[in-house]
Enzyme design. Structure first.
Site, PDB file in Angstrom:
ATOM      1  N   TYR A 198       0.817  -1.216   0.000  1.00 48.30           N
ATOM      2  CA  TYR A 198       0.000   0.000   0.000  1.00 48.30           C
ATOM      3  C   TYR A 198       0.853   1.271   0.000  1.00 48.30           C
ATOM      4  O   TYR A 198       0.360   2.354  -0.276  1.00 48.30           O
ATOM      5  CB  TYR A 198      -0.924  -0.018   1.225  1.00 48.30           C
ATOM      6  CG  TYR A 198      -2.110   0.910   1.105  1.00 48.30           C
ATOM      7  CD1 TYR A 198      -3.298   0.449   0.543  1.00 48.30           C
ATOM      8  CD2 TYR A 198      -2.051   2.221   1.556  1.00 48.30           C
ATOM      9  CE1 TYR A 198      -4.398   1.288   0.436  1.00 48.30           C
ATOM     10  CE2 TYR A 198      -3.142   3.059   1.456  1.00 48.30           C
ATOM     11  CZ  TYR A 198      -4.317   2.590   0.894  1.00 48.30           C
ATOM     12  OH  TYR A 198      -5.402   3.421   0.793  1.00 48.30           O
ATOM     13  N   ASP A 209      -7.560 -15.393   2.147  1.00 53.00           N
ATOM     14  CA  ASP A 209      -8.710 -15.767   1.307  1.00 53.00           C
ATOM     15  C   ASP A 209      -9.719 -16.590   2.105  1.00 53.00           C
ATOM     16  O   ASP A 209     -10.925 -16.318   2.090  1.00 53.00           O
ATOM     17  CB  ASP A 209      -8.278 -16.471   0.010  1.00 53.00           C
ATOM     18  CG  ASP A 209      -7.040 -17.350   0.167  1.00 53.00           C
ATOM     19  OD1 ASP A 209      -6.454 -17.358   1.264  1.00 53.00           O
ATOM     20  OD2 ASP A 209      -6.657 -18.021  -0.804  1.00 53.00           O
ATOM     21  N   ASP A 225      -6.893  -2.465   4.410  1.00 56.94           N
ATOM     22  CA  ASP A 225      -7.697  -1.561   3.595  1.00 56.94           C
ATOM     23  C   ASP A 225      -8.887  -2.311   2.991  1.00 56.94           C
ATOM     24  O   ASP A 225     -10.043  -1.896   3.117  1.00 56.94           O
ATOM     25  CB  ASP A 225      -6.794  -1.003   2.489  1.00 56.94           C
ATOM     26  CG  ASP A 225      -7.510  -0.077   1.550  1.00 56.94           C
ATOM     27  OD1 ASP A 225      -8.181   0.844   2.035  1.00 56.94           O
ATOM     28  OD2 ASP A 225      -7.401  -0.274   0.318  1.00 56.94           O
ATOM     29  N   LYS A 282      -0.918 -13.845   3.911  1.00 57.53           N
ATOM     30  CA  LYS A 282      -0.740 -14.701   2.729  1.00 57.53           C
ATOM     31  C   LYS A 282       0.705 -15.204   2.755  1.00 57.53           C
ATOM     32  O   LYS A 282       1.449 -15.116   1.771  1.00 57.53           O
ATOM     33  CB  LYS A 282      -1.049 -13.870   1.470  1.00 57.53           C
ATOM     34  CG  LYS A 282      -1.270 -14.683   0.226  1.00 57.53           C
ATOM     35  CD  LYS A 282      -2.650 -15.311   0.147  1.00 57.53           C
ATOM     36  CE  LYS A 282      -2.699 -16.307  -1.001  1.00 57.53           C
ATOM     37  NZ  LYS A 282      -3.946 -17.053  -1.075  1.00 57.53           N
TER      38      LYS A 282
END
Ligand code: NAI
Length: 341
Positions: free
Chosen positions: A126, A207, A231, A173
């Site tokens: 980000y 996920d 975010d 992740k």
């Protein structure tokens, strides 16, 4: 009343000026012990011939310690880099806190949602550190530092202890980004194990975590995420409790704090006077509680509680803006809250 706190007020772009004005009215009616010092950022700053994130705005926050900010537009796929990213980095506002709660009178798929998102605010993808390697090949850099990961982990566990929250879940992740997300996960795990054995700690690949969130958000307590995941998951969670109109936020560092709603400048409804000011009002309540605890000012906490009761009652009475299925415009909603103070 005790002392008056000077708060830097940045109206922002799009619906920003509309919602900040409504919040100012409500805080004035509630006799919040604050006075505003207006500064600009974003397009409003460019319009005045200033930098998009003017140094004088940053200096004002450094001087007064606390700011409230409307959303700032960031051009998509071109143009200047995000005001928000610049602000958070310049002032080292490394912890974003976003409470996501079911609201009275706002029916949604789930009841009793009570989540807090803690987002690392200064590192990761980000940051927008990108470059063109060669024409047709571009690269985006994901940076994680041990210092940054460990700092947010400590902050999150300390926060959980102070608020008597029971569980922290990290979404990551690290199966794919073994180094960057791996570091984030390792730091959180170490802080949990060595320093906070009484807080339940677990983690999920993001996920699968998102799937669990939309199946049953009540299984989570505090979510701790790196910047980009925080975010995205913030908006997902907003959708679980009625939308972006009801999710407030705070960007906190060791020295300064900037309060702002999770939502953006909403160009599709800007200028129509129909935006929901509640998310920014809830952010202002967080700000008053922050002033109360960090400056030992009970008046701020009392006023925060009064405003919170008033907006909950307003919603419970079915008085809502259009995004929540009601018929009030921004000003009418603010007036309805003021009536109930
Ligand atoms: P957005 O949050 O502005 O809008 C998404 C949808 O939610 C729109 O349909 C909008 O009308 C609605 N919405 C948002 N806030 C609302 C409110 N208070 N009342 C009623 N409806 C509301 O997100 P979008 O469209 O992706 O971004 C627009 C701009 O905002 C972009 O330039 C983006 O970079 C910026 N942005 C700025 C943020 C900040 O300053 N903290 C945060 C998020 C986005």
């Amino acid at each position: 009343m005790s002392k008056t706190h000077t708060i830097v007020l940045i109206p922002g772009d799009g619906i920003g000026p509309e919602v900040t004005e409504a919040v100012q009215h409500i805080l004035a009616a509630a006799e919040a012990p604050v006075e505003w010092e207006h500064h600009v950022a974003g397009i409003a700053a460019l319009d005045q011939g200033l930098e998009v994130m003017p140094e004088q705005t940053l200096d004002a926050i450094r001087q007064h310690g606390v700011a409230i900010k409307g959303p700032c537009t960031t051009p998509v796929g071109k143009g200047f880099s995000s005001v928000n990213v610049q602000l958070r980095k310049a002032l080292s506002l490394y912890a974003a806190v976003r409470p996501v709660r079911s609201m009275p009178g706002v029916p949604t798929r789930f009841e009793n949602v009570d989540l807090i998102i803690i987002r690392e605010n200064t590192e990761g993808l980000y940051s927008g550190v990108e470059n063109e390697v060669t024409p047709g090949v571009v690269m985006s850099m994901k940076v994680a530092t041990e210092q940054g990961c460990s700092r947010i982990a400590h902050w999150a566990f300390r926060f959980a202890t102070q608020r008597d929250r029971k569980k922290i879940t990290v979404f990551h992740k690290a199966n794919i980004m073994k180094m960057t997300d791996g570091l984030f996960l390792r730091c959180a795990g170490e802080v949990a194990k060595k320093e906070y054995p009484n807080i339940e700690y677990n983690h999920a690949i993001i996920d699968a975590g998102c799937m669990r969130l939309v199946q049953d958000p009540t299984q989570f307590d505090i979510l701790l995420l790196e910047n980009l995941y925080g975010d995205v998951v913030s908006d997902l969670c907003a959708g679980l409790v009625g939308g972006l109109g009801v999710v407030p936020g705070a960007n906190i560092g060791d020295e300064y704090a900037v309060f702002e709603a999770v939502h953006g400048s909403a160009p599709d409804i800007a200028g129509k006077g129909i935006a929901n000011p509640l998310a920014l009002l809830m952010s202002a309540v967080m700000m008053l509680n922050h002033l109360g605890t960090t400056r030992d000012d009970n008046d701020c906490i009392t006023v925060a509680e009064k405003i919170k009761k008033a907006y909950n009652q307003t919603l419970a009475d079915g008085q809502k803006t259009g995004d929540l299925g009601g018929e009030l415009n921004t000003k009418q909603f603010a007036d309805a809250v003021i009536e109930r103070l």
